[in-house]
Motif scaffolding. Structure first.
Motif, PDB file in Angstrom:
ATOM      1  N   LYS A  22       0.809  -1.290   0.168  1.00 13.33           N
ATOM      2  CA  LYS A  22       0.182  -0.018  -0.101  1.00 13.33           C
ATOM      3  C   LYS A  22       0.981   1.352  -0.156  1.00 13.33           C
ATOM      4  O   LYS A  22       0.518   2.180  -0.559  1.00 13.33           O
ATOM      5  CB  LYS A  22      -1.043   0.044   1.253  1.00 13.33           C
ATOM      6  CG  LYS A  22      -2.189  -0.995   1.186  1.00 13.33           C
ATOM      7  CD  LYS A  22      -3.075  -0.689   2.316  1.00 13.33           C
ATOM      8  CE  LYS A  22      -4.117  -1.571   2.187  1.00 13.33           C
ATOM      9  NZ  LYS A  22      -5.130  -1.420   3.425  1.00 13.33           N
ATOM     10  N   HIS A  23       2.119   1.347   0.918  1.00 10.19           N
ATOM     11  CA  HIS A  23       2.801   2.318   0.859  1.00 10.19           C
ATOM     12  C   HIS A  23       3.288   2.530  -0.711  1.00 10.19           C
ATOM     13  O   HIS A  23       3.638   3.765  -1.027  1.00 10.19           O
ATOM     14  CB  HIS A  23       4.054   2.003   1.652  1.00 10.19           C
ATOM     15  CG  HIS A  23       4.936   3.191   2.061  1.00 10.19           C
ATOM     16  ND1 HIS A  23       4.649   4.512   2.400  1.00 10.19           N
ATOM     17  CD2 HIS A  23       6.345   3.195   1.558  1.00 10.19           C
ATOM     18  CE1 HIS A  23       5.681   5.272   2.380  1.00 10.19           C
ATOM     19  NE2 HIS A  23       6.787   4.377   1.945  1.00 10.19           N
ATOM     20  N   GLY A  26       0.772   3.772  -2.944  1.00  8.63           N
ATOM     21  CA  GLY A  26       0.440   5.217  -2.632  1.00  8.63           C
ATOM     22  C   GLY A  26       1.448   6.156  -3.147  1.00  8.63           C
ATOM     23  O   GLY A  26       1.255   7.283  -3.556  1.00  8.63           O
ATOM     24  N   ARG A  29       0.932   6.434  -6.909  1.00  5.90           N
ATOM     25  CA  ARG A  29      -0.119   7.290  -7.000  1.00  5.90           C
ATOM     26  C   ARG A  29      -0.277   8.697  -6.615  1.00  5.90           C
ATOM     27  O   ARG A  29      -0.780   9.602  -7.560  1.00  5.90           O
ATOM     28  CB  ARG A  29      -1.285   6.416  -6.390  1.00  5.90           C
ATOM     29  CG  ARG A  29      -2.866   7.154  -6.821  1.00  5.90           C
ATOM     30  CD  ARG A  29      -3.236   6.275  -8.348  1.00  5.90           C
ATOM     31  NE  ARG A  29      -4.614   6.756  -8.489  1.00  5.90           N
ATOM     32  CZ  ARG A  29      -4.893   7.957  -9.073  1.00  5.90           C
ATOM     33  NH1 ARG A  29      -3.977   8.586  -9.829  1.00  5.90           N
ATOM     34  NH2 ARG A  29      -6.270   8.195  -9.233  1.00  5.90           N
ATOM     35  N   PHE A  30       0.072   8.891  -5.404  1.00  2.00           N
ATOM     36  CA  PHE A  30      -0.158  10.079  -4.975  1.00  2.00           C
ATOM     37  C   PHE A  30       1.086  11.000  -4.827  1.00  2.00           C
ATOM     38  O   PHE A  30       0.675  12.273  -5.150  1.00  2.00           O
ATOM     39  CB  PHE A  30      -0.673  10.185  -3.654  1.00  2.00           C
ATOM     40  CG  PHE A  30      -2.049   9.500  -3.704  1.00  2.00           C
ATOM     41  CD1 PHE A  30      -3.026   9.969  -4.297  1.00  2.00           C
ATOM     42  CD2 PHE A  30      -2.184   7.973  -3.120  1.00  2.00           C
ATOM     43  CE1 PHE A  30      -4.338   9.259  -4.397  1.00  2.00           C
ATOM     44  CE2 PHE A  30      -3.178   7.485  -3.122  1.00  2.00           C
ATOM     45  CZ  PHE A  30      -4.425   8.051  -3.950  1.00  2.00           C
TER      46      PHE A  30
END
Length: 168
Positions: A22-23, A26, A29-30
């Protein structure tokens, strides 16, 4: 089917925590600003990046690509999504020598080099010694522009030779 393919390419995926994955997603993506489909492409093409330290290794490679090629954020996203495996290559052992060699071939013309990489991000994935240097040498000896490498590099040897003869 895609998840199976990723597991076959990178079975160690199962050893990483969901938090780590997820890190990474993230970050892509962000922080990097990739779209959802671009993140999917990166993970599908180069699942090994999950094993990289996002805050050190991955960011260093992204910054190197941005700085060495003078890429805008948008251009950086195009290069990364166009050739995701660049993120698993060594900076000093792979990316830097290629960038320096190509910069010399373009006589330091950063704009033309950047446009060439944007036209064919996979150029940086070819072997410097076995593919880039021999093809670039032949192109420059034929008095063609260095940017012609985007046409010549993906060709098989016989097609490349015929293409060069036809360009003279």
């Amino acid at each position: 089917a895609e998840f199976r393919s990723i597991l076959l390419k990178f079975p160690r995926l199962m050893t990483h925590s969901l938090r780590k994955i997820k890190h990474l997603v993230g970050y892509l993506r962000f922080e990097l600003g990739l779209t959802g489909s671009q993140v999917k492409r990166v993970l599908y093409q180069a699942p090994q990046i999950i094993g990289l330290n996002t805050d050190v290794s991955l960011k260093a490679k992204v910054e190197f690509l941005r700085d060495s090629l003078n890429l805008s954020d948008h251009e950086l996203r195009r290069v990364v999504s166009g050739m995701p495996t660049l993120l698993v290559l060594s900076i000093d052992g792979n990316l830097r020598p290629k960038a320096e060699y190509l910069r010399n071939c373009f006589d330091g013309n950063e704009k033309d080099l950047r446009e060439t990489i944007l036209r064919l991000p996979t150029l940086l994935g070819y072997s410097l010694d076995k593919r880039i240097q021999p093809r670039m040498t032949a192109i420059l000896q034929s008095e063609l522009k260095a940017g012609s490498i985007t046409v010549g590099i993906p060709m098989k040897e016989d097609k490349f030779d015929a293409w060069l003869v036809g360009r003279k």
